[in-house]
Design a protein around this motif. Sequence first.
Motif, short mmCIF file in Angstrom:
data_model
loop_
_atom_site.label_atom_id
_atom_site.label_comp_id
_atom_site.label_asym_id
_atom_site.label_seq_id
_atom_site.Cartn_x
_atom_site.Cartn_y
_atom_site.Cartn_z
N LEU A 19 0.83 -1.20 0.00
CA LEU A 19 0.00 0.00 0.00
C LEU A 19 0.86 1.25 0.00
N ASP A 20 1.96 1.23 0.73
CA ASP A 20 2.89 2.36 0.72
C ASP A 20 3.35 2.65 -0.70
N ALA A 21 3.76 1.60 -1.40
CA ALA A 21 4.23 1.74 -2.77
C ALA A 21 3.11 2.21 -3.69
N ALA A 22 1.93 1.66 -3.51
CA ALA A 22 0.80 2.01 -4.36
C ALA A 22 0.40 3.47 -4.17
N ASP A 59 -9.19 -2.80 -6.66
CA ASP A 59 -9.23 -3.12 -5.23
C ASP A 59 -8.04 -2.52 -4.49
N LEU A 60 -6.90 -2.50 -5.15
CA LEU A 60 -5.72 -1.91 -4.55
C LEU A 60 -5.93 -0.41 -4.35
N PHE A 61 -6.47 0.26 -5.34
CA PHE A 61 -6.71 1.70 -5.23
C PHE A 61 -7.73 2.00 -4.14
N THR A 62 -8.78 1.18 -4.06
CA THR A 62 -9.78 1.35 -3.01
C THR A 62 -9.15 1.19 -1.63
N ALA A 63 -8.28 0.19 -1.49
CA ALA A 63 -7.60 -0.02 -0.21
C ALA A 63 -6.73 1.18 0.15
N CYS A 64 -6.09 1.78 -0.85
CA CYS A 64 -5.27 2.98 -0.61
C CYS A 64 -6.14 4.13 -0.14
N ILE A 65 -7.27 4.34 -0.80
CA ILE A 65 -8.18 5.42 -0.42
C ILE A 65 -8.63 5.24 1.02
N ARG A 66 -9.06 4.03 1.36
CA ARG A 66 -9.57 3.78 2.71
C ARG A 66 -8.48 3.99 3.76
N ARG A 67 -7.28 3.52 3.48
CA ARG A 67 -6.20 3.68 4.45
C ARG A 67 -5.86 5.16 4.66
#
Length: 216
Positions: A19-22, A59-67
Amino acid sequence: MGAVKTKRMPRAVREQQMLDAAVRIFGQRGYMAASMDEIAELAGVSKPLVYLYLNSKEDLFTACIRREATALTAAVRAGVRQELPADRQLWEGLRAFFAHTAEHPDGWSVLHLQARTHGETFAAEVAAMRAELVTFVTRLVVVAAREAHRDPDLPEREVAGLAEALVGAAESLAAWANATPGVTARQAAATLMNFAWSGLGTLMSGRVWAPPGEET
């Protein structure tokens, strides 16, 4: 190019690394231009491992937004001490907001720019965060307004519009501050306090502006 070799580590730690990288890639290159290859390389993992953990680019982008949204709202809440007067609470909340957005420019880019322009699903995630911030500011201001007007039943809707305007101004100012060299979080917070609090203070004292010849 050979396969990326990764050390064994707990899944949660590895996922945060991804997630850090994304967040960095999405924030700097944009959602459409970002590639899973770039994200995997920056995270030091294989692309199949990214897909295994986070399923898809969406899904990765969504996880980034939520975090990033969770971290921002938590920073603002942690920055406010409830025992302080309303103006000091607002000041500390704004300073925490601008400090966090300055320290995490890629995360702020994901929230403020990328998520809002790449589909309703992503925009809805940011809207939920924004609604939480507006509710938080509304409650802060309404307490002060009730005390100033000596009306414990003053409805929240009387100040809800002010909270919306204040959050919107903070968002725009954070984008400007991050793009303007030399602007500190303290300076950005002071700018908004000087712009907003004099008006809020006037309203709380019962003095409101109205067009000449018209009633509020």
